[in-house]
Design a protein around this motif. Structure first.
Motif, PDB file in Angstrom:
ATOM      1  N   THR A  86     -27.201 -59.435 116.776  1.00  0.00           N
ATOM      2  CA  THR A  86     -27.984 -60.779 117.146  1.00  0.00           C
ATOM      3  C   THR A  86     -27.479 -61.745 116.195  1.00  0.00           C
ATOM      4  O   THR A  86     -27.528 -61.282 115.280  1.00  0.00           O
ATOM      5  CB  THR A  86     -29.475 -60.287 117.478  1.00  0.00           C
ATOM      6  N   ALA A  92     -33.083 -62.031 118.770  1.00  0.00           N
ATOM      7  CA  ALA A  92     -33.677 -61.001 118.224  1.00  0.00           C
ATOM      8  C   ALA A  92     -34.975 -60.466 118.108  1.00  0.00           C
ATOM      9  O   ALA A  92     -35.396 -59.498 118.450  1.00  0.00           O
ATOM     10  CB  ALA A  92     -33.452 -61.270 116.596  1.00  0.00           C
ATOM     11  N   HIS A 107     -29.635 -57.909 112.668  1.00  0.00           N
ATOM     12  CA  HIS A 107     -29.671 -59.271 113.082  1.00  0.00           C
ATOM     13  C   HIS A 107     -28.802 -60.232 112.051  1.00  0.00           C
ATOM     14  O   HIS A 107     -29.114 -59.891 110.805  1.00  0.00           O
ATOM     15  CB  HIS A 107     -31.204 -59.545 112.955  1.00  0.00           C
TER      16      HIS A 107
END
Length: 166
Positions: A86, A92, A107
């Motif tokens: 992400t 996220a 992330h």
């Protein structure tokens, strides 16, 4: 995790700038070792013109880039993903589809240049900054010794890359 090629999906809410740039950068810098894709939870429907311009000016291929829904990659006939990354904080926090094969995820939050308000110089700087951060992170991913790391160590490395700035 030892393979000759890895599939990476970059996801963001709008899939118009950051995830698109990451897809183009990795497809070129990953040169056969990685195949990158991008998608969004609520795709904008078009790639931001500034993202296309920035990629083109830096000699990245832009043909075929499009804003698409992440459901395309959760379908049974979709490419199997090894990594799902992400690139925006909003995505996220969303509930993602169940990705077939349980890919490794991390992330890599980057500020959204498409949401920046201000003059031409301010907006262009935001796009340049996002591009530089993504370029640096992708470069680190491409040299990661994936095949030599166990799953826990790989997860830690991916998370660490997400903290790197330009």
């Amino acid at each position: 995790m030892s393979k000759s090629s890895y599939n990476v999906l970059f996801i963001c809410t709008g899939n118009s700038a950051r995830s698109i740039m990451a897809e183009a950068i990795l497809n070129q810098q990953g040169a056969g070792r990685f195949r990158a894709y991008s998608a969004g939870s609520h795709p904008a429907g078009q790639v931001h013109p500034r993202a296309i311009d920035l990629l083109a000016r830096n000699r990245f291929k832009t043909e075929g880039l499009r804003s698409k829904n992440w459901s395309e990659f959760a379908a049974a006939d979709a490419p199997h993903m090894d990594f799902v990354l992400t690139v925006c904080d909003k995505a996220a926090g969303e509930i993602c589809p169940v990705w077939p094969g349980q890919p490794m995820s991390a992330h890599w939050g980057v500020e959204d240049p498409a949401s920046v308000k201000g003059g031409e110089e301010v907006i262009q700087r935001a796009f340049n900054d996002a591009f530089m951060v993504l370029s640096r992170r992708v470069a680190l991913l491409t040299v990661l010794p994936i095949e030599k790391l166990d799953r826990l160590a790989l997860k830690k490395e991916l998370a660490g890359i997400g903290q790197v700035r330009a």
